[in-house]
Design a protein around this motif. Structure first.
Motif, PDB file in Angstrom:
ATOM      1  N   HIS A   1       0.843  -1.345   0.010  1.00 10.35           N
ATOM      2  CA  HIS A   1      -0.040  -0.080   0.022  1.00 10.35           C
ATOM      3  C   HIS A   1       0.633   1.179   0.008  1.00 10.35           C
ATOM      4  O   HIS A   1       1.836   1.299   0.791  1.00 10.35           O
ATOM      5  N   THR A   2       0.500   2.102  -0.505  1.00  6.35           N
ATOM      6  CA  THR A   2       1.348   3.327  -1.076  1.00  6.35           C
ATOM      7  C   THR A   2       0.325   4.566  -0.507  1.00  6.35           C
ATOM      8  O   THR A   2      -0.530   4.754  -0.987  1.00  6.35           O
ATOM      9  N   CYS A   3       1.046   5.345   0.287  1.00  7.03           N
ATOM     10  CA  CYS A   3       0.130   6.550   0.833  1.00  7.03           C
ATOM     11  C   CYS A   3       1.111   7.422   1.749  1.00  7.03           C
ATOM     12  O   CYS A   3       2.080   6.969   2.348  1.00  7.03           O
ATOM     13  N   SER A   4       0.873   8.577   1.437  1.00  5.40           N
ATOM     14  CA  SER A   4       1.807   9.824   2.269  1.00  5.40           C
ATOM     15  C   SER A   4       1.395   9.550   3.722  1.00  5.40           C
ATOM     16  O   SER A   4       2.174   9.992   4.598  1.00  5.40           O
ATOM     17  N   ALA A   5       0.246   9.223   4.088  1.00 10.16           N
ATOM     18  CA  ALA A   5      -0.094   9.138   5.498  1.00 10.16           C
ATOM     19  C   ALA A   5       0.990   7.960   6.269  1.00 10.16           C
ATOM     20  O   ALA A   5       1.256   6.947   5.624  1.00 10.16           O
ATOM     21  N   LEU A   6       0.798   8.298   7.424  1.00  8.32           N
ATOM     22  CA  LEU A   6       1.762   7.419   8.258  1.00  8.32           C
ATOM     23  C   LEU A   6       1.078   5.778   8.296  1.00  8.32           C
ATOM     24  O   LEU A   6      -0.345   5.884   8.326  1.00  8.32           O
ATOM     25  N   PRO A   7       1.794   4.870   8.539  1.00  6.83           N
ATOM     26  CA  PRO A   7       1.097   3.544   8.336  1.00  6.83           C
ATOM     27  C   PRO A   7      -0.235   3.334   9.367  1.00  6.83           C
ATOM     28  O   PRO A   7      -1.324   2.972   8.755  1.00  6.83           O
ATOM     29  N   TRP A   8      -0.005   3.883  10.545  1.00 10.40           N
ATOM     30  CA  TRP A   8      -0.855   3.703  11.494  1.00 10.40           C
ATOM     31  C   TRP A   8      -2.079   4.614  11.475  1.00 10.40           C
ATOM     32  O   TRP A   8      -3.257   4.543  12.204  1.00 10.40           O
ATOM     33  N   GLN A   9      -2.073   5.737  10.641  1.00 14.01           N
ATOM     34  CA  GLN A   9      -3.103   6.621  10.268  1.00 14.01           C
ATOM     35  C   GLN A   9      -3.841   6.358   8.970  1.00 14.01           C
ATOM     36  O   GLN A   9      -4.704   7.153   8.753  1.00 14.01           O
ATOM     37  N   CYS A  10      -3.305   5.457   8.073  1.00  9.56           N
ATOM     38  CA  CYS A  10      -3.975   5.233   6.852  1.00  9.56           C
ATOM     39  C   CYS A  10      -5.155   4.495   6.874  1.00  9.56           C
ATOM     40  O   CYS A  10      -5.100   3.345   7.118  1.00  9.56           O
ATOM     41  N   ARG A  11      -5.944   5.239   6.300  1.00 13.61           N
ATOM     42  CA  ARG A  11      -7.405   4.567   6.189  1.00 13.61           C
ATOM     43  C   ARG A  11      -7.602   3.340   5.250  1.00 13.61           C
ATOM     44  O   ARG A  11      -8.161   2.460   5.548  1.00 13.61           O
ATOM     45  N   GLY A  12      -6.868   3.586   4.325  1.00 10.95           N
ATOM     46  CA  GLY A  12      -6.689   2.589   3.267  1.00 10.95           C
ATOM     47  C   GLY A  12      -6.085   1.263   3.604  1.00 10.95           C
ATOM     48  O   GLY A  12      -6.427   0.218   3.266  1.00 10.95           O
ATOM     49  N   ARG A  13      -5.058   1.466   4.670  1.00  6.40           N
ATOM     50  CA  ARG A  13      -4.238   0.275   5.151  1.00  6.40           C
ATOM     51  C   ARG A  13      -5.412  -0.373   5.998  1.00  6.40           C
ATOM     52  O   ARG A  13      -5.293  -1.931   5.955  1.00  6.40           O
ATOM     53  N   GLN A  14      -5.905   0.263   6.754  1.00  5.52           N
ATOM     54  CA  GLN A  14      -7.026  -0.202   7.841  1.00  5.52           C
ATOM     55  C   GLN A  14      -8.155  -0.895   6.944  1.00  5.52           C
ATOM     56  O   GLN A  14      -8.322  -2.077   7.570  1.00  5.52           O
ATOM     57  N   ARG A  15      -8.469  -0.444   5.917  1.00  3.23           N
ATOM     58  CA  ARG A  15      -9.446  -1.055   5.249  1.00  3.23           C
ATOM     59  C   ARG A  15      -8.997  -2.453   4.481  1.00  3.23           C
ATOM     60  O   ARG A  15      -9.677  -3.638   4.856  1.00  3.23           O
ATOM     61  N   LYS A  16      -7.825  -2.387   4.040  1.00  3.82           N
ATOM     62  CA  LYS A  16      -7.121  -3.477   3.609  1.00  3.82           C
ATOM     63  C   LYS A  16      -6.997  -4.832   4.380  1.00  3.82           C
ATOM     64  O   LYS A  16      -7.301  -5.994   4.284  1.00  3.82           O
TER      65      LYS A  16
END
Length: 597
Positions: free
Chosen positions: A457-472
């Motif tokens: 997953h690629t996102c400028s948000a920090l890993p523990w703040q990224c909503r896309g990561r949480q969704r995956k």
């Protein structure tokens, strides 16, 4: 969630113990388990599953009298479900632990059972395997990493990423750049060992295969999964992966195939059938993971060399072309919905302060350089090479692998750019019946699995703040739960579904043995207001789910048919008899990218 795993020898003395989220367990507990299985075996059976309200105990015994190995597993992950289904899942994990011990110690050492030698060897090498198999659900992953499906569910061994041409070419060039032995110039056979089709080599990301040589693909599926789990623990320890160690870079005396080592442990000689070598004592399994007829090849000693490869900061830059932060779609929607602005690194985001989750509500946010280290660590790859041990002490070392990889830095740069393109294949999830949040494809013959969307997953948000990561992560975690909670798909059970308040899961089996599991997020419904998958806040009454059968109500049945229709539509995109799922998925993602372009 937590677990406790213990291995005892024939006398009941413990030779291995691992625990997570459990209080310190006395080694004397092995005496109780040993007395239970010994008394039961006198009557020809072993009480394989013992259940309580919030935990389950699984027991298995392997080997002949005088050389028995008993394995006890206590876990709260399998607290619900039918006992027959739980027995299958638990004995799959028990067999993985046993085959890991065979891979590490060999059959002859397990027959002799020297206590101190086994304790030292298993503590160093078996602990990473147990942690990789059991810890996905028991540990709170602050970085929102997508859990692995490989080895987590019965009949699933190796997890693959969609095939990439650039990764295949990079692996070939790295292997071709390795030094030959001193005598290789005069011996054509030795020179041929550097050919990518003859060398067992693999590049993995977070325990998932990115590229593999033909020789590595010909290994047994469970053995490949065990080697991947070991190699994934190579490197300096981190906050999220404290089990990592540089001592695992060069591992010698690994016994392959592990079934052949099981033949030596069970019968004292090689060539016994897989059933004789791997079947637990006193237990009858409905769907065993071993063959009743094929004989085991003799086990030989191998050595595995692995190195962890880290990208440069400019190779994983997450900013967009115009220099602005490149957030994923889920983060953008969350920021727009809450009218929050994005603060620079080092400040305290108002949105994070308002949340109750401690990792997201840090008093001081990491600096840009510190945030870059998170992304560098997450995108690191592991390069592994397996070779048979011989009389000569010469062989490939970790330094050789690192040097050859450094010489192919341009190809590895293309590999990391490919990994960062995590949106590949997301359009495949947009079906007529509804949009799927995630899909898992399983081949019951090869025991391989691939998932969509891509786990990186690629996102400028920090890993523990990224909503896309949480969704995956939430979608994959729920898929794993329902795959092992529901009865296993087979010729007589070709489809099933489960409906919960916030999501629905469906699975079907094709005639070629490919299983397709999908999860649908109910927030796609315009009337749904609980938020995206992984962020909803449900009370106990809302968490109740129902498994699809002939007695479900009409609304649940319609939801189940909707998710099954979407799963069927997705599976129809795969070519018929596509045994190589990672290649098929790579082709579909390439076609989808071409259409989007």
């Amino acid at each position: 969630m937590g677990y406790f795993v213990q291995i005892a020898n024939d006398a009941g003395s413990p030779v291995f113990q691992a625990a997570q989220n459990y209080p310190d367990v006395s080694f004397a507990s092995s005496t109780l388990f040993h007395a239970l299985v010994t008394a039961s075996l006198e009557h020809g059976f072993v009480p394989s599953v013992l259940r309580s309200q919030d935990a389950v105990i699984a027991l298995a015994v392997y080997g002949p009298v005088g050389s028995r190995i008993s394995i006890a597993m206590v876990t709260s992950e399998f607290a619900t479900g039918q006992t027959r289904d739980l027995q299958e899942e638990l004995h799959w994990r028990l067999s993985i632990v046993y085959r890991g011990a065979l891979l590490i110690a060999g059959g002859e050492l397990l027959r002799r059972q020297p206590i101190e030698t086994l304790r030292r060897l298993l503590a160093q090498r078996l602990s990473p395997i147990v942690d990789g198999v059991m810890a996905e659900e028991s540990m709170h992953r602050n970085c929102g990493r997508v859990p692995r499906i490989g080895l987590a569910c019965s009949g699933i061994a190796v997890e693959w990423l969609a095939r990439s041409v650039v990764a295949d070419v990079a692996l070939e060039k790295i292997v071709a750049g390795l030094p030959a032995k001193v005598s290789a110039a005069a011996d054509p056979v030795c020179q041929a060992r550097l050919n990518s089709s003859r060398v067992a080599a693999v590049v993995s990301w977070n325990g998932r295969v990115l590229a593999a040589s033909r020789a590595w693909q010909q290994l047994d599926a469970v053995d490949r999964a065990l080697l991947l789990t070991l190699s994934d623990q190579v490197g300096p320890g981190t906050f999220e992966s404290p089990m990592r160690s540089l001592s695992l870079e060069e591992l010698e005396e690994l016994w392959l195939p592990s079934a052949g080592a099981g033949s030596v442990h069970s019968t004292g000689s090689a060539g016994a059938s897989e059933a004789t070598s791997l079947r637990p004592c006193g237990v009858v399994l409905d769907q065993p993971s071993f063959s009743e007829f094929s004989s085991c090849r003799p086990a030989k000693k191998y050595r595995m060399v692995s190195v962890r490869l880290y990208p440069q900061p400019d190779q994983i830059e997450a900013d967009s072309v115009d220099g602005m932060p490149a957030f994923c779609l889920s983060c953008c929607e969350f920021l727009q919905r809450g009218s929050f602005k994005v603060e620079p690194a080092g400040s305290i985001p108002v949105a994070s302060k308002a949340q109750k989750d401690p990792p997201t509500a840090l008093d001081v946010q990491p600096l840009p350089s510190e945030a870059a280290n998170f992304h560098i660590e997450e995108m690191s790859l592991v390069l592994s090479l397996l070779e048979e041990e011989g009389p000569s002490k010469e062989g490939i070392t970790a330094t050789h692998l690192q040097t050859s990889a450094d010489n192919c830095s341009d190809m590895l740069h293309a590999v990391w750019q490919h990994l960062r393109n995590c949106k590949r294949g997301e359009s495949l999830l947009q079906c007529t019946a509804g949009h799927l949040a995630a899909v898992a494809l399983v081949n019951e013959l090869t025991e391989d699995v691939v998932t969509v969307p891509s786990p990186p997953h690629t996102c400028s948000a920090l890993p523990w703040q990224c909503r896309g990561r949480q969704r995956k992560a939430a979608a994959t975690r729920r898929l794993i739960y329902w795959i092992h909670a529901l009865p296993r798909l087979g010729p007589h059970r070709t489809q099933q579904y489960a409906c919960c308040e916030s999501f629905a899961v469906g699975g079907l089996r094709r005639e070629d043995g490919v299983h397709c599991w999908g999860i649908m997020d109910m927030d796609l419904d315009p009337e749904w207001h609980l938020g995206p998958l992984g962020t909803e806040k449900l009370d106990d009454t809302q968490r109740k789910g129902s498994v699809g059968d002939g007695n479900t109500c009409q609304s649940e049945a319609s939801t189940g048919q909707r998710v099954l229709s979407a799963v069927a539509e997705f599976s129809q995109q795969l070519p018929d008899k596509s045994s190589d799922l990672w290649t098929a998925l790579g082709g579909l993602e390439a076609e989808a990218a071409a259409v989007a372009a």
